[in-house]
Design an enzyme around this catalytic site. Structure first.
Site, PDB file in Angstrom:
ATOM      1  N   HIS A   1       0.839  -1.194   0.000  1.00 41.33           N
ATOM      2  CA  HIS A   1       0.000   0.000   0.000  1.00 41.33           C
ATOM      3  C   HIS A   1       0.874   1.243   0.000  1.00 41.33           C
ATOM      4  O   HIS A   1       1.924   1.248   0.634  1.00 41.33           O
ATOM      5  CB  HIS A   1      -0.933   0.016   1.226  1.00 41.33           C
ATOM      6  CG  HIS A   1      -2.099   0.913   1.039  1.00 41.33           C
ATOM      7  ND1 HIS A   1      -2.040   2.257   1.288  1.00 41.33           N
ATOM      8  CD2 HIS A   1      -3.347   0.662   0.572  1.00 41.33           C
ATOM      9  CE1 HIS A   1      -3.202   2.794   0.992  1.00 41.33           C
ATOM     10  NE2 HIS A   1      -4.017   1.849   0.543  1.00 41.33           N
TER      11      HIS A   1
ATOM     12  N   ASP B   1      -7.985  -5.359  -0.395  1.00 40.99           N
ATOM     13  CA  ASP B   1      -8.438  -6.206  -1.497  1.00 40.99           C
ATOM     14  C   ASP B   1      -8.145  -7.691  -1.285  1.00 40.99           C
ATOM     15  O   ASP B   1      -8.755  -8.537  -1.935  1.00 40.99           O
ATOM     16  CB  ASP B   1      -7.773  -5.769  -2.808  1.00 40.99           C
ATOM     17  CG  ASP B   1      -8.381  -4.486  -3.328  1.00 40.99           C
ATOM     18  OD1 ASP B   1      -9.599  -4.350  -3.235  1.00 40.99           O
ATOM     19  OD2 ASP B   1      -7.629  -3.627  -3.817  1.00 40.99           O
TER      20      ASP B   1
HETATM   21  N1  ACO Z   1       3.992  -7.695  -4.607  1.00 41.97           N
HETATM   22  C1  ACO Z   1       5.335  -7.728  -4.752  1.00 41.97           C
HETATM   23  N2  ACO Z   1       6.099  -6.634  -4.654  1.00 41.97           N
HETATM   24  C2  ACO Z   1       5.480  -5.475  -4.395  1.00 41.97           C
HETATM   25  C3  ACO Z   1       4.092  -5.366  -4.215  1.00 41.97           C
HETATM   26  C4  ACO Z   1       3.343  -6.540  -4.344  1.00 41.97           C
HETATM   27  N3  ACO Z   1       2.023  -6.520  -4.195  1.00 41.97           N
HETATM   28  N4  ACO Z   1       3.772  -4.087  -3.936  1.00 41.97           N
HETATM   29  C5  ACO Z   1       4.898  -3.408  -3.948  1.00 41.97           C
HETATM   30  N5  ACO Z   1       5.938  -4.233  -4.216  1.00 41.97           N
HETATM   31  C6  ACO Z   1       7.343  -3.861  -4.330  1.00 41.97           C
HETATM   32  C7  ACO Z   1       7.583  -3.215  -5.684  1.00 41.97           C
HETATM   33  O1  ACO Z   1       7.916  -4.152  -6.680  1.00 41.97           O
HETATM   34  C8  ACO Z   1       8.709  -2.277  -5.367  1.00 41.97           C
HETATM   35  O2  ACO Z   1       9.896  -3.020  -5.280  1.00 41.97           O
HETATM   36  P1  ACO Z   1      11.285  -2.428  -5.824  1.00 41.97           P
HETATM   37  O3  ACO Z   1      11.529  -1.204  -4.995  1.00 41.97           O
HETATM   38  O4  ACO Z   1      12.235  -3.544  -5.615  1.00 41.97           O
HETATM   39  O5  ACO Z   1      11.043  -2.082  -7.267  1.00 41.97           O
HETATM   40  C9  ACO Z   1       8.379  -1.788  -3.953  1.00 41.97           C
HETATM   41  O6  ACO Z   1       7.609  -2.839  -3.376  1.00 41.97           O
HETATM   42  C10 ACO Z   1       7.573  -0.491  -3.950  1.00 41.97           C
HETATM   43  O7  ACO Z   1       6.399  -0.707  -4.761  1.00 41.97           O
HETATM   44  P2  ACO Z   1       5.630   0.419  -5.552  1.00 41.97           P
HETATM   45  O8  ACO Z   1       4.805  -0.217  -6.610  1.00 41.97           O
HETATM   46  O9  ACO Z   1       6.589   1.495  -5.986  1.00 41.97           O
HETATM   47  O10 ACO Z   1       4.747   1.016  -4.386  1.00 41.97           O
HETATM   48  P3  ACO Z   1       3.589   2.050  -4.591  1.00 41.97           P
HETATM   49  O11 ACO Z   1       3.448   2.787  -3.343  1.00 41.97           O
HETATM   50  O12 ACO Z   1       3.777   2.816  -5.850  1.00 41.97           O
HETATM   51  O13 ACO Z   1       2.333   1.090  -4.883  1.00 41.97           O
HETATM   52  C11 ACO Z   1       0.599  -0.400  -4.684  1.00 41.97           C
HETATM   53  C12 ACO Z   1       1.390   0.704  -3.996  1.00 41.97           C
HETATM   54  C13 ACO Z   1       0.147   0.078  -6.071  1.00 41.97           C
HETATM   55  C14 ACO Z   1      -0.624  -0.726  -3.865  1.00 41.97           C
HETATM   56  C15 ACO Z   1       1.512  -1.652  -4.833  1.00 41.97           C
HETATM   57  O14 ACO Z   1       1.855  -2.130  -3.549  1.00 41.97           O
HETATM   58  C16 ACO Z   1       0.855  -2.728  -5.660  1.00 41.97           C
HETATM   59  O15 ACO Z   1       0.942  -2.686  -6.891  1.00 41.97           O
HETATM   60  N6  ACO Z   1       0.183  -3.720  -5.010  1.00 41.97           N
HETATM   61  C17 ACO Z   1      -0.516  -4.746  -5.729  1.00 41.97           C
HETATM   62  C18 ACO Z   1      -1.837  -4.208  -6.270  1.00 41.97           C
HETATM   63  C19 ACO Z   1      -2.835  -4.001  -5.184  1.00 41.97           C
HETATM   64  O16 ACO Z   1      -3.033  -4.837  -4.316  1.00 41.97           O
HETATM   65  N7  ACO Z   1      -3.524  -2.867  -5.258  1.00 41.97           N
HETATM   66  C20 ACO Z   1      -4.592  -2.513  -4.301  1.00 41.97           C
HETATM   67  C21 ACO Z   1      -4.135  -1.406  -3.397  1.00 41.97           C
HETATM   68  S1  ACO Z   1      -5.346  -1.005  -2.182  1.00 41.97           S
HETATM   69  C22 ACO Z   1      -6.547  -0.217  -3.052  1.00 41.97           C
HETATM   70  O17 ACO Z   1      -6.297   0.525  -3.940  1.00 41.97           O
HETATM   71  C23 ACO Z   1      -7.892  -0.458  -2.712  1.00 41.97           C
END
Ligand code: ACO
Length: 370
Positions: free
Chosen positions: A256, A307
Site C-alpha cells: 500500500h 483487497d
Molecule cells: N507484490 C510484490 N512486490 C510489491 C508489491 C506486491 N504486491 N507491492 C509493492 N511491491 C514492491 C515493488 O515491486 C517495489 O519493489 P522495488 O523497490 O524492488 O522495485 C516496492 O515494493 C515499492 O512498490 P511500488 O509499486 O513502488 O509502491 P507504490 O506505493 O507505488 O504502490 C501499490 C502501492 C500500487 C498498492 C503496490 O503495492 C501494488 O501494486 N500492489 C498490488 C496491487 C494491489 O493490491 N492494489 C490494491 C491497493 S489497495 C486499493 O487501492 C484499494
C-alpha cells in the site's frame, strides 16, 4: 522543478471526511474498527456526507430516500442490454453511470442541495445497475429493487432474485462499511480533479469509476481471486508464490502506498473470510489466503491490503469474480460523492505542474523535409 513520482507523500487537499494517521483509518474521526463492528453502511453514507452520525429519524429518512431512488430508467436497462458480450462490468458501469446523467434533470444544478440529491440517487442506483447487468448477461430479466430493503440486502436480492441470507447481508454490509472512503486514494483524487473544473457530479463519478477499475487500485480484488483460482489448493501456494516472487511479479492484494505497517481494514476481512469460507464448506480459499499472507509478509515484508481477503469473502457470497470491483464501487460511491461535495464547498482548480524532461530548442522541420 523536480517531480515526485506518483505524487507520493504530497498533500493535495484538506478534508474532514476520512483520515489515515499513524496507520489508523477514521471516517470523520471515528475509528474504522468501531464502525466495522457497529455501523450499518447507510449510517456510514450519512457520516461521510455530513461528517457526523445520523440521528434515528435522519437515518430513517436516508434509508427511505435510497430505497425510493433505487430503480433505474428503462433506457439504462436498454444500454446494459446493448453492451457487446465480453465487456468488463466496470466498463459497463462507467458507461451506465455516465448515461444516468442524461436522465437527471438536475444534472447541471450546482447547488449543494441538488448535489446532495444527486448523491442519493447515485448511491441508490449503483447497485441496481450492477445487479441488472449481471442478470442481463446471463440472459435473465433484471429484478426490481425492493423498497423495504437496505442497500446490501437489495443488492444481493437483485443479483440472485431471492431473499438473501442474513449472514450474507451482514457480511456484505460490513464490507461496504470498510471500503466506503479512504482519503485521497486514486479514484477519489480523480473525482476531485474532475469536479474542481466545476464539471458536474456525474463527470466526477465517471472519472472515479475509470480510476477504480485498474488492478493497482480497486481491480486488485478480482486479480486476487484469479490468483486463488489458479493456485487451486493450499499445497500449491509455496511453489506458485515462490515463482512469482523470483520473477518479481507483484502479488495482488499486497502493499500500500500509505500503510507500510498493515491496512487496518484487512484484519476484519480476514476474520470474515475465515467464518464465511467455513460456513460455505470451502475453507481452502481462506487457507490459501493465509499461506500466501504468511509467505509474502515473511519474505517481502508486504502486508495484505483491503483487497486481499475481500476476494475470498465475496467468493463465499457466491458473487462472480468480475463483480468484485463493481461492489467496491457501490461502497466507494459514498466516499466519492462526499469528496465531490467537499471539493465544491471550497473549490480551486487542481492543476499541478510537470517536470519537463523532453528535448529543448528543437527546430520545426516542414513535412516535405523530414
Ligand atoms: N507484490 C510484490 N512486490 C510489491 C508489491 C506486491 N504486491 N507491492 C509493492 N511491491 C514492491 C515493488 O515491486 C517495489 O519493489 P522495488 O523497490 O524492488 O522495485 C516496492 O515494493 C515499492 O512498490 P511500488 O509499486 O513502488 O509502491 P507504490 O506505493 O507505488 O504502490 C501499490 C502501492 C500500487 C498498492 C503496490 O503495492 C501494488 O501494486 N500492489 C498490488 C496491487 C494491489 O493490491 N492494489 C490494491 C491497493 S489497495 C486499493 O487501492 C484499494
Amino acid at each position: 522543478m523536480s517531480a515526485t513520482k506518483g505524487l507520493e507523500g504530497i498533500v493535495a487537499a484538506q478534508s474532514s471526511i476520512s483520515s489515515i494517521i499513524d496507520g489508523v483509518l477514521t471516517y470523520a474521526g471515528i475509528n474504522i474498527d468501531e464502525l466495522a463492528e457497529n455501523a450499518s453502511f447507510e449510517e456510514v453514507v450519512y457520516l461521510l456526507w455530513h461528517t457526523r452520525l445520523p440521528k434515528a429519524d435522519e437515518l430513517d429518512n436516508l434509508k427511505k430516500e435510497l430505497a425510493e431512488n433505487a430503480e433505474i430508467p428503462q433506457n439504462i436497462i436498454d444500454i446494459l442490454k446493448a453492451a457487446p458480450e465480453g465487456n468488463h462490468p466496470m466498463a459497463v458501469l462507467r458507461t451506465a453511470i455516465s448515461a444516468l446523467a442524461l436522465h437527471d434533470t438536475e444534472a447541471q444544478d450546482m447547488s449543494r442541495e441538488a448535489n446532495l440529491r444527486k448523491a442519493i440517487r447515485l448511491q441508490a442506483k449503483v447497485g441496481t445497475v450492477i445487479a441488472a447487468f449481471s442478470r442481463i448477461r446471463q440472459g435473465k430479466e433484471p429484478v426490481a429493487p425492493r423498497k423495504d430493503f437496505g442497500l446490501a440486502q437489495n443488492f444481493l436480492y437483485m443479483l440472485n432474485g431471492e431473499e438473501p441470507d442474513p449472514i450474507a447481508i451482514d457480511a456484505l454490509d460490513t464490507a461496504l462499511v470498510l471500503h466506503a472512503d479512504h482519503e485521497l486514494n486514486a479514484s477519489t483524487f480523480a473525482a476531485r480533479v474532475t469536479v474542481a473544473t466545476l464539471s458536474d457530479i456525474y463527470s466526477g463519478i465517471t472519472s472515479a469509476i475509470g480510476a477504480l477499475k485498474g488492478p493497482l487500485h480497486g481491480g486488485a480484488n478480482e486479480a486476487v481471486m484469479a490468483m486463488l483460482e489458479e493456485i487451486k489448493d493450499p499445497a500449491n501456494v509455496e511453489s506458485y508464490i515462490r515463482e512469482k516472487l523470483d520473477q518479481k511479479v507483484k502479488i495482488m492484494g499486497f502493499g500500500h502506498r500509505v500503510y507500510k505497517d498493515g491496512d487496518p481494514r484487512a484484519k476484519h476481512l480476514c476474520k470474515m473470510s475465515e467464518k464465511l469460507t467455513k460456513l460455505t464448506g470451502q475453507p481452502q480459499w481462506y487457507e490459501m489466503s493465509v499461506k500466501i499472507h504468511e509467505m509474502v509478509t515473511g519474505e517481502k515484508g508486504l502486508k495484505p491490503n483491503v483487497d486481499f481477503y475481500s476476494a475470498s469473502v465475496y467468493h463465499s457470497l457466491n458473487i462472480p469474480r468480475d463483480l468484485f470491483t463493481p461492489i467496491f464501487a457501490i461502497s466507494r460511491m459514498s466516499g466519492w460523492t462526499a469528496h465531490i461535495l467537499e471539493q465544491y464547498e471550497n473549490n480551486r482548480l487542481i492543476r499541478p505542474r510537470a517536470d519537463y524532461v523532453g528535448p529543448v530548442n528543437v527546430k520545426y522541420v516542414p513535412v516535405s523535409e523530414r
